[in-house]
Design a protein around this motif. Structure first.
Motif, PDB file in Angstrom:
ATOM      1  N   VAL A   6      77.201 -56.259 -77.790  1.00 60.41           N
ATOM      2  CA  VAL A   6      78.109 -55.460 -77.956  1.00 60.41           C
ATOM      3  C   VAL A   6      78.858 -57.280 -77.882  1.00 60.41           C
ATOM      4  O   VAL A   6      78.998 -57.618 -76.608  1.00 60.41           O
ATOM      5  CB  VAL A   6      79.460 -54.341 -77.491  1.00 60.41           C
ATOM      6  N   GLY A  64      79.872 -47.410 -78.808  1.00 55.91           N
ATOM      7  CA  GLY A  64      79.661 -46.244 -79.435  1.00 55.91           C
ATOM      8  C   GLY A  64      79.385 -47.551 -80.700  1.00 55.91           C
ATOM      9  O   GLY A  64      79.518 -48.824 -80.707  1.00 55.91           O
ATOM     10  N   GLU A  65      78.107 -46.877 -82.310  1.00 48.66           N
ATOM     11  CA  GLU A  65      78.195 -47.760 -83.222  1.00 48.66           C
ATOM     12  C   GLU A  65      78.278 -48.271 -83.877  1.00 48.66           C
ATOM     13  O   GLU A  65      78.913 -50.153 -84.444  1.00 48.66           O
ATOM     14  CB  GLU A  65      77.701 -46.501 -84.000  1.00 48.66           C
ATOM     15  N   ARG A  66      80.284 -48.369 -83.780  1.00 49.43           N
ATOM     16  CA  ARG A  66      81.241 -49.462 -83.956  1.00 49.43           C
ATOM     17  C   ARG A  66      82.121 -50.405 -83.181  1.00 49.43           C
ATOM     18  O   ARG A  66      82.820 -51.041 -83.754  1.00 49.43           O
ATOM     19  CB  ARG A  66      82.401 -48.092 -85.186  1.00 49.43           C
ATOM     20  N   THR A  67      81.277 -50.104 -82.097  1.00 53.78           N
ATOM     21  CA  THR A  67      82.679 -51.326 -81.123  1.00 53.78           C
ATOM     22  C   THR A  67      81.656 -52.237 -81.511  1.00 53.78           C
ATOM     23  O   THR A  67      80.465 -52.556 -81.465  1.00 53.78           O
ATOM     24  CB  THR A  67      82.063 -50.888 -79.990  1.00 53.78           C
ATOM     25  N   ARG A  68      82.118 -53.436 -81.746  1.00 54.47           N
ATOM     26  CA  ARG A  68      82.170 -54.726 -82.275  1.00 54.47           C
ATOM     27  C   ARG A  68      82.075 -55.805 -81.046  1.00 54.47           C
ATOM     28  O   ARG A  68      81.847 -56.217 -81.023  1.00 54.47           O
ATOM     29  CB  ARG A  68      82.619 -54.693 -83.262  1.00 54.47           C
ATOM     30  N   HIS A 103      74.103 -53.301 -74.894  1.00 55.65           N
ATOM     31  CA  HIS A 103      74.623 -52.060 -76.352  1.00 55.65           C
ATOM     32  C   HIS A 103      74.406 -53.360 -77.449  1.00 55.65           C
ATOM     33  O   HIS A 103      75.275 -53.233 -78.599  1.00 55.65           O
ATOM     34  CB  HIS A 103      76.086 -51.156 -76.340  1.00 55.65           C
ATOM     35  N   ASP A 161      84.873 -51.306 -87.671  1.00 61.89           N
ATOM     36  CA  ASP A 161      85.114 -52.116 -86.167  1.00 61.89           C
ATOM     37  C   ASP A 161      86.259 -51.265 -85.463  1.00 61.89           C
ATOM     38  O   ASP A 161      87.197 -50.978 -85.652  1.00 61.89           O
ATOM     39  CB  ASP A 161      85.030 -53.522 -86.102  1.00 61.89           C
TER      40      ASP A 161
END
Ligand SMILES: *Cc1c(COP(=O)(O)O)cnc(C)c1O
Length: 403
Positions: free
Chosen positions: A177, A144-148, A175, A101
């Motif tokens: 998040v 982004g995709e991995r932003t948790r 997003h 993440d």
């Protein structure tokens, strides 16, 4: 006469005080061992919400009372207490981040949060990036995709830029998040972390609000404690599960001390806020000072965002950036010349504090001013002394800066 020995007599004494006791303070309930009525009670499954009497570590009636009051202060539904503000930050990051993440952290985040992010989280394979809390388009480009998880802090530490909370939270919502706000500065009193601009953006807020109870809720400069609040039962369960992994127990005398601080928190906050604004304004007029950072001062970074979210409350902190002609040694002399201001960390206690900071190594994206515009910074935390006495002390210490 009983045949039991004096130790057994004491430990198993049959007297129980009568029910019906009531008083203003909450009784202090201490325990490591919690007694079950019988084995059937022992075999009952635990509740997932963190409220159950099975062992002293998760909490006693005193702890749960404080947690409920902090949830109310924070406009939340649930609250987990931890042994410090720092452990509340670590708990939050560990509860929601896993290897692979990415976490986004404001560049003016509380120093120890930066330390956890770059040190501990990196070791666990959790990447991070720092963002400018005043630049929403640049922030959005980092999602982004991995932003948790996104950490927010309003106002930021030391430089006190007030972030564009509406813009940042809107981007995070879009997003999907998760957001965690370090709400120590406002303590739940300056604004509602879960609904930051109710008129303009109803329902827009952080998912999690964390605060150091060490600061305003305690108010005594004598306790370390933290809290993590949420409105979402699923998020709360994750926090409770991590809380259990980490074994975050609390001393009940500390819990009692914070409970004792809460009835006066709003009064203290208002008094310290008023004194802080008065002194910040006065400092801004001093020829030795290049700029004063306080979100309520026009020209302070993020002032417009502050007006949108927290127009009534300015906190108890301001920082003064001195003219570049005063080097760090002379600023130290100024701080040493102060008689009423203690030199020390933490804030929101009774005593005013002053700490000089060199921020050159604790920012990744630079400072809101250039070397030519200003030099060393002193962060002031205003306590509960009479404001005219603090004023006189500052005026006298400026003599130490005379050319
Ligand atoms: C003080 C502080 C903390 C940490 O609290 P401790 O109880 O000292 O660990 C976290 N965030 C902010 C913004 C703080 O000022």
């Amino acid at each position: 006469m009983s045949k039991r020995g004096p130790s057994t007599e004491q430990i198993h004494h049959p007297f129980r005080a009568p029910d019906g006791w009531d008083a203003v303070p909450v009784p202090v309930a201490k325990a490591s061992t919690v007694l079950f009525r019988n084995t059937a009670a022992l075999h009952q499954p635990r509740s997932g919400d963190g409220i159950s009497y099975r062992y002293g570590l998760p909490g006693t009636p005193t702890t749960y009372t404080l947690a409920a009051r902090i949830a109310t202060l924070e406009h939340a539904e649930h609250c987990v207490l931890t042994p410090s503000g720092l452990s509340a930050i670590t708990l939050t990051s560990l509860a929601f981040l896993k290897p692979g993440d990415e976490v986004l952290v404001p560049d003016n985040v509380y120093g120890q949060n930066r330390h956890i992010t770059t040190g501990l989280l990196s070791r666990l394979g959790i990447t991070h990036r720092f963002y400018d809390p005043l630049d929403v388009p640049a922030f959005e480009a980092l999602l982004g995709e991995r932003t948790r998880l996104v950490w927010l802090e309003a106002a930021g530490s030391i430089t006190l830029e007030f972030p564009d909370l509406v813009g940042l939270l809107t981007a995070c919502r879009a997003h999907g998040v998760l957001t965690a706000l370090d709400n120590t500065w406002g303590a739940g009193l300056a604004f509602n972390a879960f609904e930051v601009a109710p008129a303009e953006a109803p329902g827009l807020g952080a998912d999690i609000s964390m605060q150091a109870l060490t600061k305003f809720p305690s108010g005594g400069a004598d306790v370390l404690m933290g809290a993590v609040c949420t409105r979402d039962p699923a998020l709360h369960r994750q926090l409770v599960a991590m809380h259990e992994f980490l074994g975050h127990g609390l001393g009940q005398n500390d819990v009692e001390a914070v409970l004792r601080g809460l009835p006066t928190i709003a009064l203290r906050f208002r008094a310290q806020d008023a004194a802080t604004r008065e002194l910040a304004q006065w400092m801004a007029g001093r020829p030795e000072v290049a700029r004063v950072l306080h979100p309520a001062l026009p020209g302070s970074p993020g002032h417009a965002h502050w007006r949108r979210v927290s127009p009534q409350a300015g906190g108890c902190l301001f920082s003064a950036v001195f003219q570049p002609r005063f080097d760090a040694r002379r600023i130290d002399a100024f701080v040493d010349a102060l008689q009423l201001f203690g030199i020390g960390y933490s804030w929101a206690g009774p005593m005013s504090l002053a700490v000089p900071y060199d921020l050159t190594r604790s920012r990744s994206l630079g400072l809101p001013w250039t070397k030519e515009e200003g030099g060393t910074l002193v962060r002031f935390a205003i306590g509960l002394e009479e404001v005219e006495d603090l004023h006189a002390d500052l005026a006298r210490a400026f003599e130490a800066l005379r050319d």
